[in-house]
Design a protein around this motif. Structure first.
Motif, PDB file in Angstrom:
ATOM      1  N   CYS A  20      43.823 -57.094  40.031  1.00 40.15           N
ATOM      2  CA  CYS A  20      42.846 -56.360  40.846  1.00 40.15           C
ATOM      3  C   CYS A  20      42.206 -57.251  41.894  1.00 40.15           C
ATOM      4  O   CYS A  20      42.054 -56.861  43.046  1.00 40.15           O
ATOM      5  CB  CYS A  20      41.793 -55.745  39.946  1.00 40.15           C
ATOM      6  SG  CYS A  20      42.498 -54.639  38.695  1.00 40.15           S
ATOM      7  N   HIS A 142      45.256 -47.792  38.491  1.00 36.71           N
ATOM      8  CA  HIS A 142      44.206 -47.251  39.362  1.00 36.71           C
ATOM      9  C   HIS A 142      44.547 -45.854  39.888  1.00 36.71           C
ATOM     10  O   HIS A 142      43.752 -45.248  40.586  1.00 36.71           O
ATOM     11  CB  HIS A 142      43.881 -48.224  40.501  1.00 36.71           C
ATOM     12  CG  HIS A 142      42.935 -49.301  40.070  1.00 36.71           C
ATOM     13  ND1 HIS A 142      41.576 -49.148  40.117  1.00 36.71           N
ATOM     14  CD2 HIS A 142      43.157 -50.525  39.525  1.00 36.71           C
ATOM     15  CE1 HIS A 142      40.988 -50.238  39.638  1.00 36.71           C
ATOM     16  NE2 HIS A 142      41.930 -51.093  39.268  1.00 36.71           N
ATOM     17  N   ASP A 149      36.981 -51.164  39.217  1.00 36.47           N
ATOM     18  CA  ASP A 149      36.755 -52.609  39.337  1.00 36.47           C
ATOM     19  C   ASP A 149      35.328 -52.841  39.797  1.00 36.47           C
ATOM     20  O   ASP A 149      34.911 -52.312  40.832  1.00 36.47           O
ATOM     21  CB  ASP A 149      37.714 -53.238  40.360  1.00 36.47           C
ATOM     22  CG  ASP A 149      39.162 -53.140  39.901  1.00 36.47           C
ATOM     23  OD1 ASP A 149      39.398 -53.059  38.691  1.00 36.47           O
ATOM     24  OD2 ASP A 149      40.047 -53.145  40.776  1.00 36.47           O
ATOM     25  N   HIS A 174      37.896 -55.546  36.092  1.00 40.25           N
ATOM     26  CA  HIS A 174      38.468 -54.257  35.706  1.00 40.25           C
ATOM     27  C   HIS A 174      37.884 -53.679  34.413  1.00 40.25           C
ATOM     28  O   HIS A 174      37.782 -54.368  33.403  1.00 40.25           O
ATOM     29  CB  HIS A 174      39.981 -54.455  35.538  1.00 40.25           C
ATOM     30  CG  HIS A 174      40.737 -53.196  35.343  1.00 40.25           C
ATOM     31  ND1 HIS A 174      41.369 -52.542  36.372  1.00 40.25           N
ATOM     32  CD2 HIS A 174      40.970 -52.456  34.235  1.00 40.25           C
ATOM     33  CE1 HIS A 174      41.956 -51.454  35.909  1.00 40.25           C
ATOM     34  NE2 HIS A 174      41.728 -51.380  34.603  1.00 40.25           N
TER      35      HIS A 174
HETATM   36 ZN   LIG Z   1      41.501 -52.879  38.384  1.00 41.75          ZN
END
Ligand SMILES: [Zn+2]
Length: 305
Positions: A20, A142, A149, A174
């Motif tokens: 992420c 996602h 996040d 996350h």
């Molecule tokens: Zn994430």
């Protein structure tokens, strides 16, 4: 036959674990540019360039599964440029609880990532512009609608306890929702696009199977970044308001032109519902003795006609 059959290369992408943090780094720093071309030609520096199409896709998912995704932009949150603050209603309640308990603003870098956004990241990866791992569109966690996040995750975890939000997959920012009402929307994410494409291309239909394959990929790449001509809200107008990300589309443009015709100053009728449009709507509502809430529903529209 499904267009994802005989397509083994995509199965490998199921295993891609996106980091992420790296995706945020890739997306950071670019101002939101208006771009009127196709997804395949879109600048891939910031995924907010496909905002118009992204909004249509989210709306279409809610037509497939009513109330699947609701916005939490009304909570005490600070949102990143390209973040779509959409989660299931029960998951929103969990975030709300945590924010109330802690009493500070929750900083959200990413939440629901639309199929069009994932396509941009995937294209950048394919063209060697992005060294980071990227899942195929529809395969990222996602796209489930259950991933967010946040900044200072460790600080937030005690306040998130018992809300259904946990640290599961993914790296430091996350969190995942696994509480009541959790439903993985990755298939619907692809299906929503396939349905919208078919509605707009009756002579070039693709399979509505919720699977990612070459025909779906080709269609998505040839889709307009600002959204399709036939929008999913055409049958039943959506409620327009000042939101994050900003609402964008032909319906917003129509509203702006009506406001201008009624004598309200809007600097640019650009089809984007920004603060100027919000101000004009509230003034109009005041003038008509409506609640000046900035929400453009059927009543406000009726009086504008
Ligand atoms: Zn994430």
């Amino acid at each position: 036959m499904s267009d994802s059959i005989n397509n083994t290369s995509y199965q490998l992408d199921d295993l891609v674990v996106e980091r992420c943090v790296e995706i945020h780094e890739f997306e950071e720093g670019s101002p939101r540019a208006s771009f009127n071309g196709l997804v395949e030609d879109a600048p891939r520096t910031n995924t907010s360039v496909v905002n118009g199409l992204s909004q249509q896709l989210i709306y279409q998912i809610n037509l497939i599964v009513p109330n699947a995704l609701v916005s939490f932009d009304d909570l005490d949150v600070k949102l990143g440029d390209a973040a779509y603050p959409f989660v299931p209603p029960t998951a929103k309640l969990g975030l709300q609880k945590a924010i109330e308990r802690r009493g500070v603003t929750l900083v959200v870098n990413s939440a629901y990532r639309t199929l069009a956004q994932q396509m941009l990241l995937f294209n950048a990866k394919k063209r060697g512009e992005n060294p980071n791992p990227v899942a195929a569109p529809g395969k990222s966690n996602h796209q489930s609608g259950l991933a967010v996040d946040i900044e200072d995750r460790e600080g937030w975890l005690p306040f998130l306890q018992g809300t259904g939000w946990e640290r599961l997959g993914g790296d430091p920012p996350h969190i995942d929702y696994r509480g009541q009402g959790a439903r993985d929307l990755r298939q619907e994410t692809i299906l929503a696009f396939q349905q919208l494409w078919n509605k707009n291309h009756p002579n070039e239909k693709i399979y509505e199977d919720g699977d990612w394959g070459p025909k779906t990929e080709s269609a998505l790449n040839r889709s307009p970044a600002t959204g399709f001509n036939i929008a999913p809200w055409d049958d039943k107008p959506r409620i327009l308001r000042l939101s994050k990300p900003l609402m964008e589309g032909a319906d917003v443009l129509k509203l702006q032109k009506k406001l201008q015709a009624a004598g309200f100053a809007i600097s640019a009728a650009d089809g984007v519902f920004g603060p100027g449009t919000d101000k004009a709507v509230k003034e109009f509502q005041k003038q008509k003795n409506l609640t000046a809430d900035g929400l453009v529903g059927s009543r406000t529209l009726e009086l504008m006609a």
